[in-house]
Scaffold this motif. Sequence first.
Motif, short mmCIF file in Angstrom:
data_model
loop_
_atom_site.label_atom_id
_atom_site.label_comp_id
_atom_site.label_asym_id
_atom_site.label_seq_id
_atom_site.Cartn_x
_atom_site.Cartn_y
_atom_site.Cartn_z
N ASP A 134 0.83 -1.21 0.00
CA ASP A 134 0.00 0.00 0.00
C ASP A 134 0.86 1.26 0.00
OD1 ASP A 134 -2.35 -1.46 -0.02
OD2 ASP A 134 -2.56 -1.42 2.17
N GLU A 135 1.91 1.26 0.85
CA GLU A 135 2.82 2.41 0.89
C GLU A 135 3.52 2.59 -0.44
OE1 GLU A 135 4.16 2.30 5.59
OE2 GLU A 135 5.15 0.95 4.15
N LEU A 136 3.94 1.48 -1.03
CA LEU A 136 4.63 1.53 -2.33
C LEU A 136 3.71 2.11 -3.40
CD1 LEU A 136 7.12 0.79 -4.02
CD2 LEU A 136 6.04 -1.43 -4.43
N ASN A 137 2.48 1.63 -3.46
CA ASN A 137 1.53 2.14 -4.46
C ASN A 137 1.30 3.64 -4.29
OD1 ASN A 137 1.27 -0.42 -5.53
ND2 ASN A 137 -0.59 -0.89 -4.39
N GLU A 138 1.12 4.06 -3.04
CA GLU A 138 0.90 5.48 -2.76
C GLU A 138 2.12 6.32 -3.16
OE1 GLU A 138 -1.33 8.73 -1.70
OE2 GLU A 138 -2.01 6.66 -1.81
#
Length: 188
Positions: A134-138
């Motif tokens: 999720d952090e990577l996508n954001e």
Amino acid sequence: MSEFSIPPQKTYSKEYQHVEEDDIAQIQEIFKAFDSSNRSRVPIDQLPQILRLLNKNISEKDASELQYEIDKKHRGYFTFNDLIQLLSDFQFKEDTEMDLLNALQELDQGADGFIPKETFTHFLTTMGEVFNQDELNEFMKYALDENNTDDLIDIRRLSKIMLPKIQARKELLQENLTNNIDSGKLKK
């Protein structure tokens, strides 16, 4: 003729300074988040994460040295007062846009100012404080320009996105200095 390399600079130095009251509230809030036992102490291995949350970017070697500094008695933990003392005793080097650019250039294998998305994704998911999906996508939403079809990350653009507060901090400092001069608080 022998080759030599310049040793990396420490990200901190012994230099006494005053921790501002405004900062103490933030430090206390972060400390409490790591004090899972509610015994007013945090395990020593959590120091690097706390320092990074306080925008004190330190290397692994520096982390070990600072862990020793804060826990010379080898208790395995430190208190809030220990943390404040450490922050008072040491001046930490602030990241600059140039520091970030230099770090990102290490990933720029083509030396063209761009990092392939795949290389950067691998770095973010395997090095340092690892990003979850999720952090990577954001983060990738910000790292990749919306018009980017090549999946190449512009390191200059990325450094400006990651460190926007540097310019804001400089402007605020200049504004405060100007206001103090105009109001007569600073003497020549």
